[in-house]
Design a protein around this motif. Structure first.
Motif: not given
Length: 261
Positions: A46-58
């Motif tokens: 879930a966290a990885l999916k959100l990271r890839d959606t939001v961008g500029n995140s880790e």
């Protein structure tokens, strides 16, 4: 955005029958297969999916446990997490849920987490107390039983599971979010991911590193204590409906009685 995922190494629920040591009254973790909690694999996804959606995140994995828990941390990195922290210290032995939350919260505060993902509960302890305690220690809102999550500006919005369906809930950031079991399909590490995990930042921290007093954790700081161990009560037999022509009506009446229809 810093998205932290709190994870745990547990006895493999697929191969191990959990037992308690009669002397220490702790879960036996020696001579058993230990794995990253299966629920946490979904939460990492879930966290990885959100990271890839939001961008500029880790995505940063965080855990508290013995040195052996680094295997679970490596798996989280192989799945796609960018960094990992493991808090490990002899004084942590015997910590209860509140002490665990205290330790994790100390790291989260120090790192300035924007979103904190947790599974609803672990598959060994099943207390479900740690996410709420983290939110309390950090004075943050908590969004629970999320099946979907998105970020809009400075707000987090989730689709939350309720007995009769879903509701949409939002809060300001930073926030703690618990992911409902089965909401996201776990990502299985590829060979490339496993090899790449070896190069990713992975730090082991002591209590001194995070500024937590040893008297507040472990058996010394535990507020929960197991006093006795006994066998679970046998479950009552369920209701059996024989189809004599009225089975459909009986089932409908049963579902309506519990407001499921």
């Amino acid at each position: 955005m810093k998205i932290f995922v709190c994870i745990k190494q547990v006895p493999d629920p697929n191969t191990t029958i959990n037992t308690l040591d009669p002397t220490t009254k702790r879960l036996v973790r020696s001579s058993v297969s230990l794995v990253l909690d299966p629920g946490d694999e979904s939460t990492i996804s879930a966290a990885l999916k959100l990271r890839d959606t939001v961008g500029n995140s880790e995505v940063v994995a965080l855990s508290m446990g013995p040195a052996s828990a680094q295997e679970a941390m490596r798996r989280s990195l192989a799945m796609g997490a960018d960094r990992a922290f493991l808090v490990t210290d002899p004084a942590l032995a015997g910590s209860d849920a509140i002490a665990t939350a205290r330790v994790l919260a100390a790291v989260l505060k120090k790192e300035g987490a924007d979103l904190i993902f947790c599974s609803t509960e672990s598959t060994d302890g099943y207390t479900g107390m740690v996410p709420g305690a983290i939110a309390e220690f950090l004075s943050l809102p908590q969004l629970t039983f999320a099946r979907e999550i998105r970020v809009e500006g400075s707000k987090a919005l989730i689709k939350r599971v309720i007995p009769k369906g879903y509701q949409t809930v939002e809060s300001s950031l930073p926030a703690v979010v618990t992911i409902a079991s089965g909401s996201y399909e776990a990502i299985y590490p590829t060979m490339k991911g496993i090899m790449g995990a070896k190069k990713k930042p992975f730090s082991q921290l002591s209590l001194a590193d995070i500024g937590v007093d040893a008297s507040l954790v472990g058996e010394a700081g535990a507020r929960e204590r197991v006093l006795t161990i006994g066998s679970a009560q046998a479950r009552a037999a369920g209701q059996i409906i024989k189809d004599d022509g009225s089975a459909a009506q009986q089932i409908a009446d049963f579902l309506q009685r519990y407001q499921l229809l």
